[in-house]
Write a protein that holds these residues in place. Sequence first.
Motif, PDB file in Angstrom:
ATOM      1  N   ALA A 395       1.296  -1.219  -0.161  1.00 22.57           N
ATOM      2  CA  ALA A 395       0.333  -0.323   0.254  1.00 22.57           C
ATOM      3  C   ALA A 395       0.881   1.268  -0.023  1.00 22.57           C
ATOM      4  CB  ALA A 395      -0.323   0.828   0.824  1.00 22.57           C
ATOM      5  N   LEU A 396       2.042   1.417   0.452  1.00 21.64           N
ATOM      6  CA  LEU A 396       2.612   2.391   0.822  1.00 21.64           C
ATOM      7  C   LEU A 396       3.660   2.373  -0.529  1.00 21.64           C
ATOM      8  CD1 LEU A 396       4.510   4.729   2.031  1.00 21.64           C
ATOM      9  CD2 LEU A 396       6.410   3.161   2.991  1.00 21.64           C
ATOM     10  N   GLN A 397       4.373   1.657  -0.703  1.00 26.70           N
ATOM     11  CA  GLN A 397       4.586   1.425  -2.154  1.00 26.70           C
ATOM     12  C   GLN A 397       3.934   1.996  -3.085  1.00 26.70           C
ATOM     13  OE1 GLN A 397       8.151   2.040  -2.749  1.00 26.70           O
ATOM     14  NE2 GLN A 397       7.438   2.257  -4.652  1.00 26.70           N
ATOM     15  N   ASP A 398       2.706   1.060  -3.577  1.00 23.29           N
ATOM     16  CA  ASP A 398       1.484   1.578  -4.626  1.00 23.29           C
ATOM     17  C   ASP A 398       1.431   3.459  -4.346  1.00 23.29           C
ATOM     18  OD1 ASP A 398       1.525  -0.325  -5.613  1.00 23.29           O
ATOM     19  OD2 ASP A 398      -0.293  -0.988  -4.749  1.00 23.29           O
ATOM     20  N   ARG A 399       1.911   3.764  -3.447  1.00 24.82           N
ATOM     21  CA  ARG A 399       0.970   5.621  -2.766  1.00 24.82           C
ATOM     22  C   ARG A 399       2.776   6.472  -3.509  1.00 24.82           C
ATOM     23  NH1 ARG A 399       3.208   8.826   0.179  1.00 24.82           N
ATOM     24  NH2 ARG A 399       3.687   7.491   2.176  1.00 24.82           N
ATOM     25  N   ILE A 400       3.316   5.828  -3.132  1.00 24.77           N
ATOM     26  CA  ILE A 400       4.820   6.706  -3.615  1.00 24.77           C
ATOM     27  C   ILE A 400       4.562   6.492  -5.212  1.00 24.77           C
ATOM     28  CG2 ILE A 400       7.220   6.151  -3.400  1.00 24.77           C
ATOM     29  CD1 ILE A 400       6.785   5.681  -1.098  1.00 24.77           C
ATOM     30  N   THR A 401       4.620   5.189  -5.701  1.00 23.57           N
ATOM     31  CA  THR A 401       4.379   5.308  -7.050  1.00 23.57           C
ATOM     32  C   THR A 401       3.655   5.560  -7.812  1.00 23.57           C
ATOM     33  OG1 THR A 401       5.474   2.289  -7.212  1.00 23.57           O
ATOM     34  CG2 THR A 401       4.081   3.801  -9.123  1.00 23.57           C
ATOM     35  N   HIS A 402       2.247   6.101  -7.908  1.00 20.36           N
ATOM     36  CA  HIS A 402       2.047   6.789  -8.154  1.00 20.36           C
ATOM     37  C   HIS A 402       2.458   8.335  -8.020  1.00 20.36           C
ATOM     38  CE1 HIS A 402      -3.864   8.353  -8.855  1.00 20.36           C
ATOM     39  NE2 HIS A 402      -2.364   8.302  -9.891  1.00 20.36           N
ATOM     40  N   GLU A 403       2.533   8.994  -6.828  1.00 19.33           N
ATOM     41  CA  GLU A 403       3.107  10.475  -6.848  1.00 19.33           C
ATOM     42  C   GLU A 403       4.390  10.005  -7.577  1.00 19.33           C
ATOM     43  OE1 GLU A 403       1.350  10.410  -2.000  1.00 19.33           O
ATOM     44  OE2 GLU A 403       4.223  10.318  -2.536  1.00 19.33           O
ATOM     45  N   GLU A 404       4.890   9.461  -8.058  1.00 18.48           N
ATOM     46  CA  GLU A 404       6.312  10.039  -8.149  1.00 18.48           C
ATOM     47  C   GLU A 404       5.255   9.643 -10.171  1.00 18.48           C
ATOM     48  OE1 GLU A 404       9.891  10.422  -8.035  1.00 18.48           O
ATOM     49  OE2 GLU A 404       8.198  10.757  -5.735  1.00 18.48           O
ATOM     50  N   ASN A 405       4.422   8.551 -10.600  1.00 17.95           N
ATOM     51  CA  ASN A 405       4.138   8.878 -11.862  1.00 17.95           C
ATOM     52  C   ASN A 405       3.541  10.523 -12.147  1.00 17.95           C
ATOM     53  OD1 ASN A 405       5.674   6.587 -12.540  1.00 17.95           O
ATOM     54  ND2 ASN A 405       3.465   5.667 -12.438  1.00 17.95           N
ATOM     55  N   GLN A 406       3.170  11.214 -10.998  1.00 19.55           N
ATOM     56  CA  GLN A 406       2.182  12.037 -11.136  1.00 19.55           C
ATOM     57  C   GLN A 406       3.181  13.494 -12.129  1.00 19.55           C
ATOM     58  OE1 GLN A 406       0.034  12.548  -8.024  1.00 19.55           O
ATOM     59  NE2 GLN A 406      -2.003  11.452  -8.676  1.00 19.55           N
ATOM     60  N   LYS A 407       4.125  13.185 -11.573  1.00 24.18           N
ATOM     61  CA  LYS A 407       5.412  14.495 -11.321  1.00 24.18           C
ATOM     62  C   LYS A 407       6.144  14.564 -12.669  1.00 24.18           C
ATOM     63  CE  LYS A 407       7.600  14.367  -7.088  1.00 24.18           C
ATOM     64  NZ  LYS A 407       8.539  13.804  -6.665  1.00 24.18           N
ATOM     65  N   ILE A 408       5.151  13.053 -13.356  1.00 26.57           N
ATOM     66  CA  ILE A 408       5.460  12.796 -15.107  1.00 26.57           C
ATOM     67  C   ILE A 408       4.651  13.796 -16.389  1.00 26.57           C
ATOM     68  CG2 ILE A 408       7.025  11.974 -17.133  1.00 26.57           C
ATOM     69  CD1 ILE A 408       8.168  11.325 -15.086  1.00 26.57           C
ATOM     70  N   ALA A 409       4.018  14.168 -15.608  1.00 28.55           N
ATOM     71  CA  ALA A 409       2.707  14.175 -16.280  1.00 28.55           C
ATOM     72  C   ALA A 409       2.910  15.666 -16.305  1.00 28.55           C
ATOM     73  CB  ALA A 409       1.292  14.210 -15.440  1.00 28.55           C
ATOM     74  N   GLY A 410       2.675  15.409 -17.737  1.00 23.11           N
ATOM     75  CA  GLY A 410       2.744  17.099 -18.725  1.00 23.11           C
ATOM     76  C   GLY A 410       4.345  17.358 -19.147  1.00 23.11           C
ATOM     77  N   ARG A 411       4.845  15.734 -19.446  1.00 20.23           N
ATOM     78  CA  ARG A 411       6.395  16.342 -19.607  1.00 20.23           C
ATOM     79  C   ARG A 411       6.418  15.202 -21.344  1.00 20.23           C
ATOM     80  NH1 ARG A 411      10.403  14.241 -15.202  1.00 20.23           N
ATOM     81  NH2 ARG A 411       9.817  15.229 -13.301  1.00 20.23           N
ATOM     82  N   THR A 412       7.020  15.804 -22.034  1.00 13.20           N
ATOM     83  CA  THR A 412       7.688  14.962 -22.949  1.00 13.20           C
ATOM     84  C   THR A 412       8.168  13.456 -23.128  1.00 13.20           C
ATOM     85  OG1 THR A 412       7.197  16.922 -24.429  1.00 13.20           O
ATOM     86  CG2 THR A 412       8.199  15.221 -25.738  1.00 13.20           C
ATOM     87  N   VAL A 413       7.922  12.049 -23.469  1.00 16.57           N
ATOM     88  CA  VAL A 413       8.356  12.094 -23.762  1.00 16.57           C
ATOM     89  C   VAL A 413       9.158  10.797 -24.832  1.00 16.57           C
ATOM     90  CG1 VAL A 413       8.042  10.735 -20.868  1.00 16.57           C
ATOM     91  CG2 VAL A 413       6.283  10.136 -22.753  1.00 16.57           C
ATOM     92  N   GLU A 414      10.040   9.683 -24.875  1.00 21.07           N
ATOM     93  CA  GLU A 414      10.693   8.868 -25.739  1.00 21.07           C
ATOM     94  C   GLU A 414       9.822   7.873 -24.916  1.00 21.07           C
ATOM     95  OE1 GLU A 414      14.795   9.107 -28.704  1.00 21.07           O
ATOM     96  OE2 GLU A 414      14.623   7.860 -26.538  1.00 21.07           O
ATOM     97  N   ILE A 415       9.267   7.271 -25.887  1.00 18.56           N
ATOM     98  CA  ILE A 415       8.729   5.929 -25.732  1.00 18.56           C
ATOM     99  C   ILE A 415       9.273   4.788 -26.911  1.00 18.56           C
ATOM    100  CG2 ILE A 415       6.719   4.077 -25.813  1.00 18.56           C
ATOM    101  CD1 ILE A 415       5.201   6.922 -25.267  1.00 18.56           C
ATOM    102  N   LEU A 416      10.129   4.145 -26.895  1.00 19.35           N
ATOM    103  CA  LEU A 416      10.335   2.927 -27.595  1.00 19.35           C
ATOM    104  C   LEU A 416       9.641   1.996 -27.714  1.00 19.35           C
ATOM    105  CD1 LEU A 416      12.173   1.088 -29.161  1.00 19.35           C
ATOM    106  CD2 LEU A 416      13.541   0.408 -26.808  1.00 19.35           C
ATOM    107  N   VAL A 417       8.550   1.631 -28.953  1.00 15.85           N
ATOM    108  CA  VAL A 417       7.191   0.542 -28.649  1.00 15.85           C
ATOM    109  C   VAL A 417       8.125  -0.708 -28.560  1.00 15.85           C
ATOM    110  CG1 VAL A 417       5.426   0.548 -30.252  1.00 15.85           C
ATOM    111  CG2 VAL A 417       6.518   3.001 -30.479  1.00 15.85           C
ATOM    112  N   ALA A 418       6.977  -1.133 -27.770  1.00 13.09           N
ATOM    113  CA  ALA A 418       7.316  -2.641 -27.576  1.00 13.09           C
ATOM    114  C   ALA A 418       5.113  -3.564 -28.283  1.00 13.09           C
ATOM    115  CB  ALA A 418       7.153  -3.006 -25.871  1.00 13.09           C
ATOM    116  N   GLU A 419       6.052  -5.022 -27.701  1.00  6.88           N
ATOM    117  CA  GLU A 419       4.977  -5.908 -28.599  1.00  6.88           C
ATOM    118  C   GLU A 419       4.902  -6.653 -27.362  1.00  6.88           C
ATOM    119  OE1 GLU A 419       4.101  -8.822 -32.525  1.00  6.88           O
ATOM    120  OE2 GLU A 419       5.365  -8.565 -31.055  1.00  6.88           O
ATOM    121  N   GLY A 420       3.442  -6.239 -26.989  1.00  5.29           N
ATOM    122  CA  GLY A 420       3.078  -7.466 -25.270  1.00  5.29           C
ATOM    123  C   GLY A 420       2.868  -6.758 -23.964  1.00  5.29           C
TER     124      GLY A 420
END
Length: 536
Positions: A395-420
């Motif tokens: 539960a603690l790590q899920d909260r932290i993961t979500h909070e850290e992901n929210q910091k990425i919102a609005g940023r430009t990212v380069e994505i290596l397209v994957a399969e699966g």
Amino acid sequence: MTTPAATTSPAAVASPADHLDPAAPSARGTYQVRTFGCQMNVHDSERLTGLLEEAGFTAAPADADARRGEVDVVVFNTCAVRENADNKLYGNLGALRPAKDANPGMQIAVGGCLAQKDRSTIVERAPWVDVVFGTHNIGSLPVLLDRARHNAEAQVEILESLDVFPSTLPTRRESSYAAWVSISVGCNNTCTFCIVPALRGKEKDRRPGDILAEIRDVVDQGAIEVTLLGQNVNSYGVEFGDRGAFAKLLRACGDIDGLERVRFTSPHPAMFTDDVIDAMAETANVMPQLHMPLQSGSDDVLRRMKRSYRGKKFLGILDRVRDRIPEAAITTDIIVGFPGETEDDFQRTLEVVEASRFASAFTFQYSIRPGTPAATMADQIPKEVVQERFERLVALQDRITHEENQKIAGRTVEILVAEGEGDRDAETHRLSGRSRDHRLVHFSLPGDLEEFARPRPGDLVTATVTHAAPHYLLADSAREAPLAGLAPEQFSIRRTRSGDAWEAGVTGLDAGSSCGTGAPAVSGPVTLGMPSLRRR
């Protein structure tokens, strides 16, 4: 996560009686390799498939069912780390017994860590198994299969030390755009919970020139991402007396033309030095991502685990990494309920997790592994206590993961397209891939993008993150918009050699061999996944 190499149709599946000409490419019949375990096991399975194909076998069709006798050779590459590894193996072996009884010519082989540990016990418990081989002699598989057929009896061959370095064996890589490259095997540590050193042996390092030659080879075949593998990857060089060898290797990867992404796993905190951090920060194609196993935040528990670092040193490493690489995403492994762990010990773990701000964590409930010192330690923790602590940690790590992901919102990212990677991509009309920091990103395409222009696995897409979920990012900056009206940061595609290689593989065109197998590279994602069941 894996796309089977469907090189034959169900009607073309050969029976063992049809094996008339061993020299013919498809004369030996079909195979499946089922992989349990970590990245090292996955990499070993690429060698096993390469060996089988060099010996004349072909991959079974995707819909072939070994339980119905539709596969000639089934190989289990096993893991011994988790408590239920034995149950998984024998459950799968039991499911194949009716097919084996109906078709005695079918062959079943068991290799990997559990085979190294249990040896002849496997044949005693499952006498319909034909071959058992260990972690040190995976190159013997084709010979052992032939010997078992000729002698009409099971062959058990377990070596105590490495026979041939696995990276010299033929390889059938499961991805055209990302590759594992082993830099060492074995481990010199004595962690009391871990059985790996007993099964993989002492650390043996490859020479830098051999590693770099393999990397150049996979890049020539189309890969743009490489993950360096070792049980303790940053202790690389210990065998030939160069403590700075791993940092030098990372920098050398930066000089390889066409190699765009370099990752490595897993390092050990006790041996993680500043020269490695400097190499990460100063080498453009080394990704801003680090997997750093914590295991416990309690110094007392770390001492009993024989982990030769303490919480203060661990947090200091993270501080120095983030000082040099502010955008770095750091992940970890944590064990809950190690023998003797008190509630106070567990609180120390929660405190270190809170301070570490991990992007994600692989969390495990401690399980007894026979043959390890921890298995006989006093004060084994009751299951219900371990479960309750585990749930609090998750539960603690899920909260932290979500909070850290929210910091990425609005940023430009380069994505290596994957399969699966995206289980629901067909429903959501998105594609999926990994950002430079290895976060999973699901992204939308412009509404008027022509089919021929869609990004392929191995291509690179730039998009803007529009939403952060607890375990993934959404980049819908191009959703339903016309392509002409989008800025490059909203959506752009860079088609790559890797995308070309993937396309050649699925269309059957010859885009070059997959490291010595003489066959097109197989598509499929490569991730930092933890134990799972995989089938080829």
